[in-house]
Design a protein around this motif. Structure first.
Motif, PDB file in Angstrom:
ATOM      1  N   ASP A   2       8.900   3.270  -6.393  1.00 20.89           N
ATOM      2  CA  ASP A   2       7.725   3.030  -5.555  1.00 20.89           C
ATOM      3  C   ASP A   2       7.893   1.759  -4.729  1.00 20.89           C
ATOM      4  N   LEU A  44      -1.880  12.875  -3.975  1.00 19.22           N
ATOM      5  CA  LEU A  44      -2.236  11.725  -3.132  1.00 19.22           C
ATOM      6  C   LEU A  44      -3.559  11.078  -3.541  1.00 19.22           C
ATOM      7  N   ASN A  97       1.986   3.333  -3.160  1.00 16.77           N
ATOM      8  CA  ASN A  97       1.200   4.460  -3.676  1.00 16.77           C
ATOM      9  C   ASN A  97       1.752   5.793  -3.170  1.00 16.77           C
ATOM     10  N   LEU A  98       2.377   5.796  -2.001  1.00 15.69           N
ATOM     11  CA  LEU A  98       3.037   7.020  -1.524  1.00 15.69           C
ATOM     12  C   LEU A  98       4.216   7.379  -2.423  1.00 15.69           C
ATOM     13  N   ALA A 128       2.825   8.846  -5.567  1.00 17.31           N
ATOM     14  CA  ALA A 128       2.387  10.231  -5.369  1.00 17.31           C
ATOM     15  C   ALA A 128       3.586  11.176  -5.345  1.00 17.31           C
ATOM     16  N   LEU A 177       0.826  -1.208   0.000  1.00 12.60           N
ATOM     17  CA  LEU A 177       0.000   0.000   0.000  1.00 12.60           C
ATOM     18  C   LEU A 177       0.862   1.260   0.000  1.00 12.60           C
ATOM     19  N   PRO A 196      -6.285   0.938  -6.430  1.00 17.29           N
ATOM     20  CA  PRO A 196      -5.976   0.135  -5.239  1.00 17.29           C
ATOM     21  C   PRO A 196      -4.785  -0.806  -5.418  1.00 17.29           C
ATOM     22  N   PHE A 249      -3.813   7.123  -4.807  1.00 15.08           N
ATOM     23  CA  PHE A 249      -4.580   6.126  -4.060  1.00 15.08           C
ATOM     24  C   PHE A 249      -5.902   5.770  -4.729  1.00 15.08           C
ATOM     25  N   SER A 250      -6.206   6.373  -5.875  1.00 15.50           N
ATOM     26  CA  SER A 250      -7.438   6.009  -6.581  1.00 15.50           C
ATOM     27  C   SER A 250      -7.331   4.606  -7.172  1.00 15.50           C
TER      28      SER A 250
END
Length: 79
Positions: free
Chosen positions: A64, A49, A25-26, A29, A22, A56, A53-54
């Motif tokens: 990343d 952000l 995703n940071l 971004a 998860l 999943p 995070f849109s």
């Protein structure tokens, strides 16, 4: 390795793997944020952000994945 031992290890480390995936995703971004200086990048990060995070699914970009690995390992060390 016995099945019981394997399931115990999986139950122990699975939350950190999920957190790491998860956290990719940071990294996405941060990569998508516009700006060269740190202040500009952080302000732009707040706008990117929701876009990151849109989706999943974890991002598979090398940067990343590195961010996800660091976040997962950091959570493991903190706990």
């Amino acid at each position: 390795m016995s099945k019981k031992k394997l399931s115990k290890l999986l139950a122990l480390y699975l939350p950190y793997v999920v957190i790491g995936l998860l956290a990719t995703n940071l990294g996405e971004a941060w990569r998508l944020a516009v700006g060269k200086e740190l202040g500009d990048k952080i302000v732009s990060l707040m706008d990117t952000l929701p876009a990151a995070f849109s989706n999943p699914l974890p991002s598979l970009h090398l940067f990343d994945l590195f961010i996800g690995l660091c976040c997962g390992a950091g959570m493991r060390l903190a706990v």
